[in-house]
Each structure stands twice: as C-alpha cells, then as structure tokens.
Design an enzyme around this catalytic site. Sequence first.
Site, mmCIF file in Angstrom:
data_model
loop_
_atom_site.group_PDB
_atom_site.id
_atom_site.type_symbol
_atom_site.label_atom_id
_atom_site.label_comp_id
_atom_site.label_asym_id
_atom_site.label_seq_id
_atom_site.Cartn_x
_atom_site.Cartn_y
_atom_site.Cartn_z
ATOM 1 N N ASN A 41 1.920 -9.724 -0.644
ATOM 2 C CA ASN A 41 3.029 -10.316 -1.383
ATOM 3 C C ASN A 41 3.757 -11.382 -0.575
ATOM 4 O OD1 ASN A 41 4.212 -10.286 -3.992
ATOM 5 N ND2 ASN A 41 6.073 -9.420 -3.122
ATOM 6 N N ARG A 42 3.058 -11.937 0.406
ATOM 7 C CA ARG A 42 3.497 -13.149 1.100
ATOM 8 C C ARG A 42 2.353 -14.176 1.106
ATOM 9 N NH1 ARG A 42 7.050 -10.139 0.609
ATOM 10 N NH2 ARG A 42 8.733 -9.562 2.055
ATOM 11 N N TYR B 296 16.414 -9.860 -0.113
ATOM 12 C CA TYR B 296 16.197 -10.815 0.981
ATOM 13 C C TYR B 296 15.235 -11.897 0.497
ATOM 14 C CZ TYR B 296 12.366 -7.421 1.501
ATOM 15 O OH TYR B 296 11.336 -6.557 1.255
ATOM 16 N N ARG C 253 1.233 -1.076 4.897
ATOM 17 C CA ARG C 253 1.761 -1.955 3.843
ATOM 18 C C ARG C 253 0.764 -3.018 3.403
ATOM 19 N NH1 ARG C 253 7.077 -4.791 2.724
ATOM 20 N NH2 ARG C 253 6.739 -7.040 2.781
ATOM 21 N N ALA D 248 0.793 -1.224 0.000
ATOM 22 C CA ALA D 248 0.000 0.000 0.000
ATOM 23 C C ALA D 248 0.829 1.280 0.000
ATOM 24 C CB ALA D 248 -0.947 -0.015 1.201
ATOM 25 N N ARG D 249 1.909 1.308 0.758
ATOM 26 C CA ARG D 249 2.667 2.548 0.949
ATOM 27 C C ARG D 249 3.570 2.893 -0.225
ATOM 28 N NH1 ARG D 249 6.341 0.081 5.859
ATOM 29 N NH2 ARG D 249 7.548 -1.453 4.664
ATOM 30 N N GLU D 250 3.679 1.998 -1.200
ATOM 31 C CA GLU D 250 4.603 2.182 -2.310
ATOM 32 C C GLU D 250 3.922 2.957 -3.438
ATOM 33 O OE1 GLU D 250 6.029 -1.825 -2.971
ATOM 34 O OE2 GLU D 250 6.740 -1.970 -0.906
ATOM 35 N N SER E 205 8.517 -0.570 -4.527
ATOM 36 C CA SER E 205 9.588 0.365 -4.189
ATOM 37 C C SER E 205 9.981 0.059 -2.732
ATOM 38 C CB SER E 205 9.111 1.819 -4.319
ATOM 39 O OG SER E 205 8.211 2.171 -3.283
ATOM 40 N N TYR E 206 11.210 0.401 -2.366
ATOM 41 C CA TYR E 206 12.217 1.136 -3.114
ATOM 42 C C TYR E 206 13.481 0.277 -3.126
ATOM 43 C CZ TYR E 206 13.968 1.893 1.609
ATOM 44 O OH TYR E 206 14.437 1.672 2.885
ATOM 45 N N GLU F 130 11.898 -2.999 -8.178
ATOM 46 C CA GLU F 130 11.912 -2.145 -6.996
ATOM 47 C C GLU F 130 12.338 -0.766 -7.489
ATOM 48 O OE1 GLU F 130 11.024 -2.711 -3.923
ATOM 49 O OE2 GLU F 130 10.917 -4.901 -3.782
#
Length: 357
Positions: free
Chosen positions: A188-189, A293, A171, A115-117, A242-243, A316
């Site tokens: 995204n998990r 990661y 997020r 969400a925050r991207e 991002s980022y 990203e």
Amino acid sequence: MICPEQANNVKNLLSTFGIPFTVQSENYQQNIVSHENENNLILAESGGNMNWIAYQRFATIQSWMDSMASKYPKIVTLETYGSSSEKRPMRVIKISATGNDGSKPIVWLDGGIHAREWISVATVTYMANEIINRAVSGDRNDLINKVDWYIVPNMNPDGYEYTFTNDRLWRKTRSKAVNSTCYGVDPNRNWDFKWGGKGTSNDSCEITYRGPRPASEPEVASSQKYILSIKNRIKLFLTFHSYSQLLLLPWSYDNVLIPDKSDLEKVAKQGAQALEAVNGTKYIVGPTPQILYSAAGTSNDWVKGVANIKFAYTYELRDTGKDRFLLPPNQIIPSGKETFVGVTAMVQGVMDWFKIN
C-alpha cells in the site's frame, strides 16, 4: 514497543519529563502466542471448514470461493487476474443476481493488502457471504441485487500466509529485495500514483518500503491492470485495513484538499452513522493525513487519481488500540455485521448521487 531491558529506562525518561503513559502490554509476544493458540484451537475444532468464528488460512478461503461458485453458478463466478511473488492466485469473486451481464454498476471490496490485518480479510469474506445469501434469496428489489459485487478477499496472499507460519506481525509482501537480505514491499505504498512521497521508505528493511519502482509488486501491477479494465463500471471502491475505526477519504499522499470532498464526505458519514447504529462502534470520517497520517502510493489514491473512480475510500476496522492487530476471533462476526450495514448505506448514497435506480 521496547525490549524488556529498556523498560525501566523508558519509564524513567517519560516520568522525568512529565509525560503520562500507560503500559498496554507487559509482554506482547505472549499476547501473540495467546492469540494464535486461541485461533488455532477454533480452526482445529471446525475441521478446516469455512466459518467466521476464527481467522481462516488462505487455502480455506480459496476453497470456500470455489464452493460458492460451484453451488451458485448463476450468481457467483471467479476470475484469476494475476499471481503473487510466490505464485498464489490473485482472485476476485464476482457476485451478481443477474449473472454479471455487464449492465449494472460495480462495487469493489478488497482486504488483506497488509498481511497482519486479519480482521480485514475476515470482514470482507463475511460480507461476501452475506451478499451471496441475499442474492440467492431472489429479492430483486434488495439494494444488494442492484449492483454487481467484485470482491478480492486477499490482496497480499503471500504475506498473509507468512503471518500464520512465521511472523504474526508481518505487513509486507514476500518478494526478495535486490542487494539486500530483507524481504517484501509495503503493497500500500507501491501503487503508481504519487509514489515515493510522504509516509514511505526507500529502505528495503523498513515496513513502509515503497519498492524499487511503482507497481514493482506483481500483486499491485495485476490489480492495477484489472481495475483499469473495469473502471467505467466501478462506482464505489472500498479497501479494508485495520486498526483505528476510521473511514478515510483521499488524498492520502499529502494534506491536499480534494475538490469533491463534500460529496465523498456525505457518503462516508452515511456509512459511519449506519455502522454505529448496529453495535455502537464509532468511526471517524476524514481525509487520511488529518486523522491518521500521510501515505503516498496507496491503492485508494491510485483508484481516485488514475482510474478516476469518484467514490474511493479506506476503512480502518476495529479496534482503537486495545488489541490492535491481534483482534480476538469473537469480534469477527460483530465487525462483519456492522461493516456490512455501513457499506450498504454507502452503496445507497453513491446510487443516489449517480441517480441509479
């Protein structure tokens, strides 16, 4: 990120052990307020019209999609393939110079799964607008017109709206966790491939909460179903985050070598080189666990591992740490321009690999 009361303690601890450090922000909340105020001012001055000088609300983006479909009905069509936890539509904008008759390969683009991207949503809509303009121009020899584009500007509409109204750094989705006071799942998990592995949490209050089961989130379940229905036509899948300025290859779930790594890496490097040539913005290409990661249950891995789409990547976007999720609105257009060039270079690389004319 630490509370003010602990700042000196942490600095002293780092200094005691000889660990170099830099204070990125003395007051991150003030950064958020300044970022929101700047964006809100631009939005107010633009009168609610779609543009790429500010980060747009979900409703504005949806209205713009409607207007494009209305203005160019032979080129732009919309499809609603599901809805979010809070009943916002999951919509794809389909752009085709030949009316999407099913004869051409599909390039998939999506943004906003976290969400925050905000820059991911803005960049994806910028590219969609550019693709529409190219398609309208009528140059059938243009690479843009040799494929059909399926674009989902916002894969997490509830979370995205929440970042505008409540918590800029939210997020996750906005579903209510069972037997918990916490909300949301990391979408995204939550995809149904290697679900529950590295880089995920079973704590519903954590930002990497994987959910109670694979594809528990309606946003993910409907996206999986829809992608499977068109998987044979999708030749390139790109999801935008991002980022960090990275172009990530599968696998994400663990540091496991993918058999066709050389093919994927070649196309990714074509994209990164073309992107850098626009503004000098450098992207690093590589497998996710090696340059970022490990993260299990991602859309990128599911597309590769379940839908069997060969060329699947995660971007990203800007930046590398200065502004992070609070990227100034004046970087939307530069990001859109360079990313569009990078994406088209990747499209050409994929078409060359498949020997598509």
